[in-house]
Scaffold this motif. Sequence first.
Motif, PDB file in Angstrom:
ATOM      1  N   GLU A   1      -3.317   9.367   7.727  1.00 54.21           N
ATOM      2  CA  GLU A   1      -4.052  10.249   8.637  1.00 54.21           C
ATOM      3  C   GLU A   1      -3.102  11.174   9.393  1.00 54.21           C
ATOM      4  OE1 GLU A   1      -6.243   7.565  11.046  1.00 54.21           O
ATOM      5  OE2 GLU A   1      -7.816   7.205   9.535  1.00 54.21           O
TER       6      GLU A   1
ATOM      7  N   ARG B   1      -3.092   3.389   6.381  1.00 56.91           N
ATOM      8  CA  ARG B   1      -4.167   4.330   6.700  1.00 56.91           C
ATOM      9  C   ARG B   1      -3.766   5.256   7.850  1.00 56.91           C
ATOM     10  NH1 ARG B   1      -7.838   0.835   7.766  1.00 56.91           N
ATOM     11  NH2 ARG B   1      -8.826   0.767   5.716  1.00 56.91           N
ATOM     12  N   ARG B   2      -3.146   4.698   8.875  1.00 58.36           N
ATOM     13  CA  ARG B   2      -2.736   5.526  10.020  1.00 58.36           C
ATOM     14  C   ARG B   2      -1.675   6.547   9.615  1.00 58.36           C
ATOM     15  NH1 ARG B   2      -2.858   0.520  12.870  1.00 58.36           N
ATOM     16  NH2 ARG B   2      -0.577   0.412  12.748  1.00 58.36           N
ATOM     17  N   HIS B   3      -0.741   6.118   8.765  1.00 60.84           N
ATOM     18  CA  HIS B   3       0.306   7.048   8.332  1.00 60.84           C
ATOM     19  C   HIS B   3      -0.294   8.184   7.499  1.00 60.84           C
ATOM     20  CE1 HIS B   3       4.373   8.348   7.589  1.00 60.84           C
ATOM     21  NE2 HIS B   3       4.211   8.279   6.274  1.00 60.84           N
TER      22      HIS B   3
ATOM     23  N   TYR C   1      -3.726   7.106   0.192  1.00 56.52           N
ATOM     24  CA  TYR C   1      -3.091   5.791   0.065  1.00 56.52           C
ATOM     25  C   TYR C   1      -3.816   4.997  -1.010  1.00 56.52           C
ATOM     26  CZ  TYR C   1      -6.960   4.412   3.126  1.00 56.52           C
ATOM     27  OH  TYR C   1      -8.200   4.222   3.675  1.00 56.52           O
TER      28      TYR C   1
ATOM     29  N   ASP D   1       0.768  -3.604   5.403  1.00 52.59           N
ATOM     30  CA  ASP D   1      -0.512  -3.690   6.102  1.00 52.59           C
ATOM     31  C   ASP D   1      -1.358  -2.459   5.795  1.00 52.59           C
ATOM     32  OD1 ASP D   1      -1.997  -2.986   9.007  1.00 52.59           O
ATOM     33  OD2 ASP D   1      -2.149  -5.062   8.337  1.00 52.59           O
ATOM     34  N   LEU D   2      -2.630  -2.678   5.480  1.00 51.71           N
ATOM     35  CA  LEU D   2      -3.526  -1.575   5.137  1.00 51.71           C
ATOM     36  C   LEU D   2      -3.735  -0.632   6.315  1.00 51.71           C
ATOM     37  CD1 LEU D   2      -5.526  -0.127   3.275  1.00 51.71           C
ATOM     38  CD2 LEU D   2      -7.254  -1.813   3.943  1.00 51.71           C
ATOM     39  N   ASP D   3      -3.856  -1.161   7.519  1.00 46.02           N
ATOM     40  CA  ASP D   3      -4.081  -0.305   8.685  1.00 46.02           C
ATOM     41  C   ASP D   3      -2.903   0.634   8.924  1.00 46.02           C
ATOM     42  OD1 ASP D   3      -6.578  -1.337   9.189  1.00 46.02           O
ATOM     43  OD2 ASP D   3      -5.832  -2.911  10.524  1.00 46.02           O
ATOM     44  N   ARG D   4      -1.701   0.136   8.750  1.00 45.36           N
ATOM     45  CA  ARG D   4      -0.526   0.996   8.930  1.00 45.36           C
ATOM     46  C   ARG D   4      -0.498   2.099   7.885  1.00 45.36           C
ATOM     47  NH1 ARG D   4       4.868  -2.111   8.989  1.00 45.36           N
ATOM     48  NH2 ARG D   4       5.569   0.030   9.399  1.00 45.36           N
TER      49      ARG D   4
ATOM     50  N   TYR E   1       0.860  -1.184   0.000  1.00 46.97           N
ATOM     51  CA  TYR E   1       0.000   0.000   0.000  1.00 46.97           C
ATOM     52  C   TYR E   1       0.897   1.235   0.000  1.00 46.97           C
ATOM     53  CZ  TYR E   1      -3.608  -3.342   1.285  1.00 46.97           C
ATOM     54  OH  TYR E   1      -4.467  -4.411   1.296  1.00 46.97           O
TER      55      TYR E   1
END
Length: 219
Positions: free
Chosen positions: A162, A158-160, A173, A153-156, A101
């Motif tokens: 944000e 997304r957090r970056h 992303y 990882d998609l969550d990582r 991602y």
Amino acid sequence: MRILIIALITLNILYFVGVYLFSVAFDRPPPLKEPGIPTIKLLSMNASGGAGSPSANQSAICFTVGPYSVEKTARLVANRIADEGFAVKISRQQTDRIQKYLVFLPQLASREAAEQVVADIKQNQIQQKQIKQYEIIDSGPYKNAIALGTFDDLDRARRHAEYVRFLGYDARYTEQRQRAYVYWIGYDEPFGESIPVEAWSKQVDPKVSVQKLPEACEF
């Protein structure tokens, strides 16, 4: 006169008797079976379209398990199934698979404009020290965009994105896909039993994630 009446009654009786005998003789339903001709037995159709015995019980069902991204893993699991005495086959399928991602800032009008944003990021980096990757993309559909890192990882990702937006940049992303082959294992399984193929797959590669699906038998 009396004789005439008796004659008419007699004629009516004879008429009705004749009609009844005629219907019995000629209105019989056709026989269900001709003498001397054997009865035809209808056979059920099996899964492959052929005829089978209506009293035969299916002794095995077939499944496919996958996808495996590594051919060696699929072959090791298939060999384990074959060692147990079951028919097995491996099929290959081409697919688009998510590799990573990408977090990025959208395309700018020119490279000079992108360089100005990078310079601003570097200046803020002295205080924030969170945007560790920033690189101008030189070509392709994202030319003059600024890559801010890739993540498995998609969550990582997304957090970056944000966090970068919190710093005042329009971070986004997206998926990075790559065309690759995956492998599926087809095998027959005794009716009423369950082969632990998923567990065997984990023994070969603990990171593998597969699913078991029923399919038509082709063995």
